[in-house]
Design an enzyme around this catalytic site. Structure first.
Site, PDB file in Angstrom:
ATOM      1  N   GLU A 175      -6.753  -0.122  15.467  1.00 28.22           N
ATOM      2  CA  GLU A 175      -7.355  -1.115  14.580  1.00 28.22           C
ATOM      3  C   GLU A 175      -6.389  -2.254  14.271  1.00 28.22           C
ATOM      4  OE1 GLU A 175      -8.173  -1.720   9.914  1.00 28.22           O
ATOM      5  OE2 GLU A 175      -8.294   0.339  10.643  1.00 28.22           O
ATOM      6  N   SER A 185     -10.562  -5.219  10.278  1.00 25.56           N
ATOM      7  CA  SER A 185     -11.821  -4.655   9.788  1.00 25.56           C
ATOM      8  C   SER A 185     -12.575  -5.772   9.089  1.00 25.56           C
ATOM      9  CB  SER A 185     -11.580  -3.509   8.813  1.00 25.56           C
ATOM     10  OG  SER A 185     -11.286  -2.310   9.482  1.00 25.56           O
ATOM     11  N   ARG A 238       1.969   1.041  10.025  1.00 25.53           N
ATOM     12  CA  ARG A 238       1.545   1.552   8.717  1.00 25.53           C
ATOM     13  C   ARG A 238       2.700   1.454   7.731  1.00 25.53           C
ATOM     14  NH1 ARG A 238      -3.021   4.483   7.595  1.00 25.53           N
ATOM     15  NH2 ARG A 238      -3.379   4.915   9.801  1.00 25.53           N
ATOM     16  N   ARG A 297       0.840  -1.202   0.000  1.00 29.01           N
ATOM     17  CA  ARG A 297       0.000   0.000   0.000  1.00 29.01           C
ATOM     18  C   ARG A 297       0.871   1.246   0.000  1.00 29.01           C
ATOM     19  NH1 ARG A 297      -4.850  -1.719   4.282  1.00 29.01           N
ATOM     20  NH2 ARG A 297      -5.258  -3.745   3.297  1.00 29.01           N
ATOM     21  N   ARG A 353       1.008  -5.800  12.812  1.00 26.73           N
ATOM     22  CA  ARG A 353       0.269  -5.174  13.915  1.00 26.73           C
ATOM     23  C   ARG A 353       0.087  -6.146  15.081  1.00 26.73           C
ATOM     24  NH1 ARG A 353      -3.836  -0.439  12.370  1.00 26.73           N
ATOM     25  NH2 ARG A 353      -2.544   0.601  10.812  1.00 26.73           N
TER      26      ARG A 353
END
Length: 436
Positions: free
Chosen positions: A356, A359, A283, A268, A397
């Site tokens: 988070e 999701s 991230r 990403r 994460r």
């Protein structure tokens, strides 16, 4: 993508409902596009019918005439003109269809009315907490990047030399921990939760990215490659290839739901996120993740499947002994393809906050219409399926949460019991040493 007829139907209330997610639907433009497409298709049908009728009544060629069309020259010319008119009408219909599709590709999914209003994480509704209680960290909480570097298992400096910012290198016990996590998660999902594991391509074409909603809207967030005339994109999540495995297919309703999982790298660009979570593993431009995808028969089934998937992600965190909470995202904070999304947030002592880690999204028929995934139901009727996807879990994460929650006063990190059979060790001590 939407069925344009449903989008413009007054009872759908698309303008009001899309406004909740911050999208202003130009219903006039949508209605006009639908009108142009309908008129163009009707003109093609009319001209084809006329051509068929004229061809059927055309006189047979005279003996020795030597012409392919037969009949008088005037009749032959009229027939040719009619064929040209059909071809021109078909070209106009293709253009109208392409213009309508381009318009529809930019319209996000319509949120369910049960989704709360709002556009930020502060507007999310907390539903429950799970896992062990949040505990005080002996000697004080620390950021996982600091913990990993002190243990000698994370090396962001060398990663930066290799690739620049937002990359990470794990070594020794850190690399083993990442591999162990992936195996643990896949074994749990395939052995107990009923998912079928896939190994999928990490490079996909534009049509595949369009099918799940990454294109055309989010092209700046994707890493693209080009060799000669061939364009491919690095996947941002295994949701993309997993969902598109059945793109263009008609599934048998009795075979649904399908449950698929894969462990892949994810890529990403994170455009527009400068300055947010740039330290550590939260991230990155490249990370690994175990993804879950479910494909079911109806929007009503999808609501049940979504609850099931959230439970599967929660079970991962419970077995890893990590405190977490489940929140329902507001309409304005959901992903482009989602009509409802649960976020599962893990407690990170180093940030003194929930962040988070998963999701789970119900996309309804939105992705299925884009990717052409249908089911054969009663009376051989073909209708779009429903798709859902969720993280369970991202490796980086999860490592961050394990390091921060497992920290002890002497600087060592204790891992949960569930991982020991996979790692071969329970404790990581400074210097990257491991022990029972």
């Amino acid at each position: 993508m939407h069925d344009i007829r449903e989008l413009i139907a007054p009872e759908t209330e698309a303008v009001r409902r899309l406004k909740r997610r911050g999208y202003d639907l130009d219903i006039g433009a949508v209605t006009a596009a639908h009108g142009r497409r309908t008129a163009a298709q009707a003109e093609v049908t009319r001209l084809r019918t006329e051509l068929k009728a004229v061809s059927r009544t055309r006189p047979a060629p005279a003996a020795g005439a030597g012409t392919a069309d037969g009949g008088a020259p005037a009749d032959r010319e009229a027939l040719r003109e009619l064929r040209r008119a059909v071809q021109a009408a078909e070209a106009r219909a293709r253009t109208a269809e392409e213009e309508t599709a381009a318009l529809m590709l930019g319209v996000p999914n319509i949120p369910l009315d049960s989704v709360p209003d709002g556009s930020s994480e502060q507007d999310a509704v907390q539903l429950r907490c799970g896992g062990p209680p949040v505990r005080e960290i002996p000697g004080g909480a620390r950021h996982h990047a600091e913990i990993g570097e002190r243990l000698g298992i994370l090396d962001t400096a060398r990663a930066a030399r290799l690739s620049g910012a937002r990359f990470s290198v794990s070594r020794g016990a850190g690399a083993r921990l990442e591999r162990a996590l992936a195996s643990f998660l896949l074994d749990l999902h395939t052995g107990e939760h009923g998912y079928t594991e896939y190994c999928v391509p990490f490079l996909v074409n534009r049509e595949t990215m369009t099918g799940t909603g990454q294109l055309p809207k989010f092209e700046e967030d994707l890493f693209a490659t080009r060799v000669g005339e061939r364009e491919l994109f690095l996947i941002p999540t295994a949701e993309v290839p997993l969902t598109n495995l059945v793109a263009g297919e008609v599934l048998d309703a009795k075979d649904l739901p399908l449950a698929l999982t894969a462990h892949t790298p994810c890529f990403r660009a994170e455009a527009g996120s400068h300055g947010r979570d740039t330290r550590g593993l939260l991230r990155l431009h490249q990370f690994e993740k175990v993804e879950l995808v479910r494909i079911c028969a109806s929007p009503q089934d999808a609501r049940q499947q979504m609850e099931l998937m959230v439970g599967h992600a929660e079970e991962c965190l419970c077995r890893l002994e990590l405190p977490y909470r489940v929140v329902l995202l507001p309409a304005g904070d959901m992903g482009f393809s989602a009509r409802a999304t649960y976020d599962i947030e893990v407690w990170l002592p180093g940030s003194a906050a929930y962040r988070e880690i998963s999701s789970v999204s119900d996309c309804g028929t939105f992705q299925a219409r884009r990717a052409g995934i249908r089911q054969r139901a009663e009376r051989n009727r073909k209708t779009p399926v429903c798709t859902l996807n969720g993280s369970a879990l991202p490796i980086g994460r999860t490592v961050a949460a394990l390091l921060e929650n497992g920290l002890r006063a002497d600087g060592s990190v204790v891992l949960p019991d569930a991982l020991v059979p996979y790692t071969g060790f329970r404790v990581i001590t400074p210097g990257g040493r491991t022990g029972a």
